[in-house]
Design an enzyme around this catalytic site. Structure first.
Site: not given
Ligand code: GLN
Length: 247
Positions: A95, A129, A198
């Site tokens: 990520c 998101r 993750h």
């Molecule tokens: N900050 C980054 C995004 O939102 C990565 C987030 C994360 O590592 N879960 O894309």
């Protein structure tokens, strides 16, 4: 005796959704097999000789965590880590770490975080998101792994787009993956792997953990006898339950 040295980039700033579990899994699977393993956390400001490492792990982070380390990462390590990856260094980035291995991450608030360009990808933040469990068909090289699926959890605003210099790690069966548009998830270049998964990823995908360990062992020790099989009953159950639930 076989031995491996693992570098864990910015463990304090870049550890989200249990990404540290990937390190625990790599370390434990080595120990169970009598492979001597050393893990070094790499802090901001630290000088690193990449040739002394066999495997690099870079976890995810909030946009704010990424901003804290982005300059150090790009300026201190950009050229040397890119050269090491070109040379075949084994790496897993999740990520936020994945995004910084690409050309850049343009956040949804308009900040442009440069990456090191080791992976031919770029990332653009979106308003919505991309969150949830993810199941992919692992389409890359597998080195004898019996399972063809990887399961994980994703939560990112960034949409990552692949250039021609990388292959996707896999194809999305459930979830969003790189960008929610083209069904790709992750990117692979030589032995470097980036993805949005993750979970932690490796505890419930032991076949992928062993893939990375095999690559690292071969690189360090030359042709090695295959990894000793482990009793992965629980890990495989965790994997298969998610495949059933999502598939
Ligand atoms: N900050 C980054 C995004 O939102 C990565 C987030 C994360 O590592 N879960 O894309």
């Amino acid at each position: 005796m076989y031995q491996l040295a693992i570098a864990h980039l910015y463990p304090e700033q870049m550890n989200i959704y249990g990404d540290r579990g990937n390190i625990l899994t790599l370390r434990q699977r080595c120990q169970w097999r009598g492979i001597a393993v050393r893990v070094d956390g790499i802090k901001p400001g630290q000088v690193v000789d990449w040739a002394s490492y066999d495997l690099v792990f870079f976890g995810g982070g909030q946009d704010s965590g990424q901003a804290l380390i982005a300059d150090d990462f790009v300026q201190r390590h950009g050229a040397s880590l890119k050269a090491a990856i070109d040379d075949g260094l084994v790496l897993l980035a999740i990520c936020g770490g994945y995004q910084l291995l690409g050309h850049y991450f343009l956040t949804h608030t308009g900040d442009k975080l440069p990456g090191i360009g080791a992976l031919d990808v770029h990332t653009v933040g979106g308003e919505k998101r991309l969150i949830g469990n993810i199941l992919i068909e692992w389409t890359g090289q597998k080195r004898g792994a019996v399972r063809r699926t990887l399961v994980g959890f994703e939560n990112h605003s960034g949409r990552t787009y692949l250039g021609t210099g990388v292959q996707p790690l896999g194809l999305v069966q459930r979830g969003f993956g790189n960008n929610g548009e083209d069904r790709t998830e992750g990117a692979v270049y030589r032995n470097a792997h980036g993805c949005y998964m993750h979970g932690s990823l490796l505890p419930k995908n032991p076949h992928f953990a062993d893939h990375l360990l095999s690559l690292a062992l071969e690189r360090r020790h030359g042709a090695v006898a295959g990894l000793v099989p482990l009793d992965d009953g629980l890990e495989v159950q965790a994997h298969d339950v998610m495949v059933e639930r999502l598939g």
